[in-house]
Scaffold this motif. Structure first.
Motif, mmCIF file in Angstrom:
data_model
loop_
_atom_site.group_PDB
_atom_site.id
_atom_site.type_symbol
_atom_site.label_atom_id
_atom_site.label_comp_id
_atom_site.label_asym_id
_atom_site.label_seq_id
_atom_site.Cartn_x
_atom_site.Cartn_y
_atom_site.Cartn_z
ATOM 1 N N GLY A 338 0.800 -1.229 0.000
ATOM 2 C CA GLY A 338 0.000 0.000 0.000
ATOM 3 C C GLY A 338 0.829 1.274 0.000
ATOM 4 N N LEU A 339 1.758 1.398 0.939
ATOM 5 C CA LEU A 339 2.536 2.641 1.016
ATOM 6 C C LEU A 339 3.555 2.731 -0.113
ATOM 7 C CD1 LEU A 339 3.068 3.260 4.835
ATOM 8 C CD2 LEU A 339 1.576 4.471 3.248
ATOM 9 N N ALA A 340 4.012 1.577 -0.609
ATOM 10 C CA ALA A 340 4.903 1.604 -1.772
ATOM 11 C C ALA A 340 4.142 2.188 -2.964
ATOM 12 C CB ALA A 340 5.417 0.208 -2.096
ATOM 13 N N SER A 341 2.867 1.790 -3.103
ATOM 14 C CA SER A 341 2.034 2.355 -4.176
ATOM 15 C C SER A 341 1.833 3.846 -3.961
ATOM 16 C CB SER A 341 0.662 1.677 -4.217
ATOM 17 O OG SER A 341 0.796 0.305 -4.442
ATOM 18 N N ALA A 342 1.533 4.219 -2.711
ATOM 19 C CA ALA A 342 1.313 5.638 -2.390
ATOM 20 C C ALA A 342 2.546 6.454 -2.781
ATOM 21 C CB ALA A 342 1.019 5.792 -0.907
ATOM 22 N N HIS A 343 3.713 5.938 -2.414
ATOM 23 C CA HIS A 343 4.969 6.619 -2.714
ATOM 24 C C HIS A 343 5.136 6.789 -4.220
ATOM 25 C CE1 HIS A 343 9.420 6.792 -3.264
ATOM 26 N NE2 HIS A 343 9.280 7.672 -2.291
ATOM 27 N N ARG A 344 4.834 5.724 -4.944
ATOM 28 C CA ARG A 344 5.023 5.776 -6.387
ATOM 29 C C ARG A 344 4.048 6.754 -7.049
ATOM 30 N NH1 ARG A 344 6.767 0.278 -9.355
ATOM 31 N NH2 ARG A 344 8.216 0.264 -7.609
ATOM 32 N N ILE A 345 2.822 6.785 -6.533
ATOM 33 C CA ILE A 345 1.829 7.714 -7.099
ATOM 34 C C ILE A 345 2.285 9.159 -6.881
ATOM 35 C CG2 ILE A 345 -0.516 8.616 -6.817
ATOM 36 C CD1 ILE A 345 -1.323 5.669 -6.144
ATOM 37 N N VAL A 346 2.750 9.449 -5.675
ATOM 38 C CA VAL A 346 3.196 10.806 -5.369
ATOM 39 C C VAL A 346 4.417 11.161 -6.218
ATOM 40 C CG1 VAL A 346 4.250 12.219 -3.566
ATOM 41 C CG2 VAL A 346 2.210 10.876 -3.055
ATOM 42 N N THR A 347 5.363 10.228 -6.328
ATOM 43 C CA THR A 347 6.563 10.472 -7.124
ATOM 44 C C THR A 347 6.210 10.734 -8.590
ATOM 45 O OG1 THR A 347 7.640 8.896 -5.671
ATOM 46 C CG2 THR A 347 8.887 9.618 -7.569
ATOM 47 N N ARG A 348 5.257 9.953 -9.102
ATOM 48 C CA ARG A 348 4.857 10.160 -10.493
ATOM 49 C C ARG A 348 4.271 11.547 -10.710
ATOM 50 N NH1 ARG A 348 2.885 6.587 -14.637
ATOM 51 N NH2 ARG A 348 3.403 8.572 -15.551
ATOM 52 N N HIS A 349 3.688 12.116 -9.658
ATOM 53 C CA HIS A 349 3.163 13.469 -9.766
ATOM 54 C C HIS A 349 4.253 14.518 -9.568
ATOM 55 C CE1 HIS A 349 -0.847 11.623 -9.337
ATOM 56 N NE2 HIS A 349 -1.299 12.731 -9.848
ATOM 57 N N GLY A 350 5.467 14.064 -9.266
ATOM 58 C CA GLY A 350 6.538 15.013 -8.974
ATOM 59 C C GLY A 350 6.442 15.562 -7.557
ATOM 60 N N GLY A 351 5.746 14.874 -6.688
ATOM 61 C CA GLY A 351 5.577 15.340 -5.311
ATOM 62 C C GLY A 351 6.410 14.539 -4.328
ATOM 63 N N ARG A 352 6.174 14.792 -3.035
ATOM 64 C CA ARG A 352 6.906 14.097 -1.977
ATOM 65 C C ARG A 352 5.926 13.539 -0.974
ATOM 66 N NH1 ARG A 352 10.208 16.712 1.586
ATOM 67 N NH2 ARG A 352 8.858 18.550 1.551
ATOM 68 N N ILE A 353 6.327 12.482 -0.282
ATOM 69 C CA ILE A 353 5.480 11.934 0.771
ATOM 70 C C ILE A 353 6.371 11.578 1.956
ATOM 71 C CG2 ILE A 353 5.582 9.580 -0.219
ATOM 72 C CD1 ILE A 353 2.686 9.197 0.848
ATOM 73 N N TRP A 354 5.898 11.873 3.173
ATOM 74 C CA TRP A 354 6.647 11.511 4.363
ATOM 75 C C TRP A 354 5.665 11.324 5.517
ATOM 76 C CZ3 TRP A 354 6.102 16.285 2.323
ATOM 77 C CH2 TRP A 354 5.744 17.347 3.156
ATOM 78 N N ALA A 355 6.178 10.835 6.623
ATOM 79 C CA ALA A 355 5.277 10.513 7.720
ATOM 80 C C ALA A 355 5.840 10.998 9.039
ATOM 81 C CB ALA A 355 5.052 9.010 7.784
ATOM 82 N N GLN A 356 4.943 11.224 9.979
ATOM 83 C CA GLN A 356 5.321 11.605 11.332
ATOM 84 C C GLN A 356 4.460 10.765 12.269
ATOM 85 O OE1 GLN A 356 7.743 14.062 11.873
ATOM 86 N NE2 GLN A 356 7.670 13.189 13.926
ATOM 87 N N ALA A 357 5.112 10.066 13.205
ATOM 88 C CA ALA A 357 4.326 9.207 14.082
ATOM 89 C C ALA A 357 5.085 8.908 15.354
ATOM 90 C CB ALA A 357 3.996 7.893 13.378
#
Lengths: 373, 148
Positions: A338-357
């Motif tokens: 799931g998060l690997a897909s999320a990362h790839r979707i964001v990257t394909r948009h030229g964006g970034r993804i990160w988490a805080q927990a």
């Protein structure tokens, strides 16, 4: 053979590049053609229409274009070449008189690669021609390589999706039949083993589906349009509610979460992030999921926040890698895709993804979708 | 309703073929399932030629369950040949495959498949799919008039 020598031999064996020279000045055309002719296959023409005719009938590898050609404005000619599919990337060097340098700059704006102001030295011309030809060749090589790799990826993913499922179906089908027809001959332990085999095949099938989905994201064409993440998030959440209507989860989705993105991919992104928020807040008596945005460093950042089990930030680096999981399957089920897909979707948009927990304190996922919204 | 009408299964993989037949039995679909192993044999059967010469070609299966990846002649080529044939252009063909790739789905519908079903990995789901397929194509579906 050394690499350098091999390269020189390859250089020598490569057929001479085809250069189209367009110059209305008869003397200079003859002079330049003579100079280029030692290294390249040269065709020389004297007017704009002839250029368009030549690029259609015997496509050159490079064009040298005098901006003052009869019958056609030089800058217009550059535009015409750039607009046509076949000559869109054709290397283009302009020649201009000192007094016309403005036109040359307009030509660069229109898509020409370089220009020379007359008078120029032999070396200046030959160096530019060689450099432009090399760049074009490298560009072609990498385009070819990208095409090859994406084709390989496609057949690989096809093989995974098709060929790996077939034996899996046999394992599941025949162990199920074994259970039904001969289960009575087995003791409890034997029947449990069969259950384990079937559970294993189901898990494998989920992993295959996840991998295929992941490669689909990589290959999908990105269609950017105006989307409202709030509407999409509410839709995804109502699907989650429908899947477990007995759960009470407080939802706080902000209004006006407008972005530019691929609707289909962003829905998959939200399904992953909200699915996680839903799953990891399951043991919370007062679960809460929030979707909102905030400006940060000139970007609009979207947030998906839950008050679930969270995780230790020591593991945050591994979060977005395929098959990495921070929880045991018995604790929280999942494939780690799931998060690997999320990362790839964001990257394909030229964006970034990160988490805080933090453990026991919930998790917040932040992402951007590239271009300013 | 015709309980004698054959369900034609074109499938090269022995495991899948046996599982499909078992799934139909378990789903209580009584029609005989005839399994052929590749596209060439499927066309020989449907066109009553080759080793199926002399068969009554007007005796058509209730439905053809067609895999896409087949030896010799692939599923799409079989579909194309059927749709180009006056006697078989309306024959119900269900593409039954492991693949959910967009390009396969698109190609199947482009070649006028009547339906596209993914073979589930889970056998229980496979039996459910077989039951629905069997009931739909042998009971519910009304065929084109004779002599088409």
């Amino acid at each position: 053979m050394t690499a350098v020598l091999a390269r020189q031999v390859a250089e020598a064996e490569r057929p001479a590049a085809r250069v189209l020279l367009a110059d209305a000045d008869n003397d200079r055309r003859r002079e330049l053609a003579g100079l280029l002719d030692r290294l390249y296959q040269v065709r020389a023409v004297a007017d704009g229409e002839a250029v368009l005719h030549e690029v259609r009938t015997s496509p050159p590898d490079l064009v040298i274009l005098d901006l003052r050609l009869p019958g056609r404005d030089g800058v217009d000619l550059v535009k015409a070449l750039r607009d046509a599919e076949a000559t869109h990337l054709l290397p283009l060097i302009l020649l201009s008189a000192r007094a016309d340098e403005d036109a040359a700059l307009q030509g660069l704006d229109a898509g020409a690669d370089d220009y020379l102001v007359t008078p120029f030295s032999e070396g200046a011309l030959l160096t530019r021609v060689r450099a432009r030809l090399t760049t074009a060749r490298l560009r072609k090589q990498s385009a070819r390589r990208v095409a090859e790799v994406s084709k390989e990826l496609e057949s690989f993913s096809y093989a995974i999706s098709h060929d790996l499922r077939t034996p899996l179906r046999a394992i599941d089908g025949f162990s199920r039949t074994l259970q039904a027809a001969y289960g009575g001959d087995l003791d409890d332990q034997g029947r449990r083993y069969l259950e384990r085999i079937r559970a294993g095949t189901q898990r494998m099938a989920e992993l295959i589906d996840g991998l295929v989905g992941l490669s689909r994201i990589t290959r999908a064409t990105l269609k950017r349009e105006r989307i409202d993440l709030g509407t999409l998030a509410r839709r995804v959440l109502s699907g989650l509610v429908a899947s477990e209507p007995e759960r009470k989860v407080e939802q706080a989705v902000a209004n006006d979460l407008v972005a530019q993105g691929d609707a289909r991919l962003v829905v998959a992104l939200l399904e992953s992030l909200l699915g996680n928020a839903w799953k990891f807040s399951a043991k919370q008596p007062q679960a809460r999921i929030e979707v909102t945005s905030e400006p940060r460093d000139g970007d609009l950042v979207f947030l998906v926040r839950d008050n679930g089990v969270g995780f230790a930030m020591d593991y945050a680096k591994k979060l977005f890698e395929p098959f990495q999981r921070l929880h045991s399957p018995s604790e929280f089920p999942g494939t780690g895709i799931g998060l690997a897909s999320a990362h790839r979707i964001v990257t394909r948009h030229g964006g970034r993804i990160w988490a805080q927990a933090a453990p026991g304190q919930g998790a917040t996922f932040y992402f951007t979708l590239g271009e300013p919204t | 309703m015709n309980r004698d009408q054959v369900i034609l299964l074109v499938e090269d993989n022995d495991d899948d073929a046996e599982l499909t037949v078992m799934a139909f039995r378990e789903a209580k679909i009584a029609n005989p399932v005839l399994r052929l192993e590749d596209g060439v044999e499927a066309l020989d059967y449907l066109f009553a030629r080759g080793k199926h010469a002399g068969r009554d070609a007007s005796d058509k299966p209730a439905v053809v369950l067609l895999d896409l990846n087949l030896p010799r002649l692939g599923g799409l080529d079989v579909l194309e040949a059927l749709r180009a044939d006056e006697q078989n252009k309306h024959l119900p063909v269900v593409v039954l495959t492991s693949s959910t790739e967009d390009k396969d789905r698109l190609a199947a519908y482009r070649h006028h498949a009547n339906s596209y079903v993914q073979k589930p990995v889970d056998y229980d789901q496979f039996v459910t799919a077989a039951r629905q397929l069997g009931l739909y194509w042998t009971v519910l579906n009304v065929r084109p008039p004779d002599g088409w």
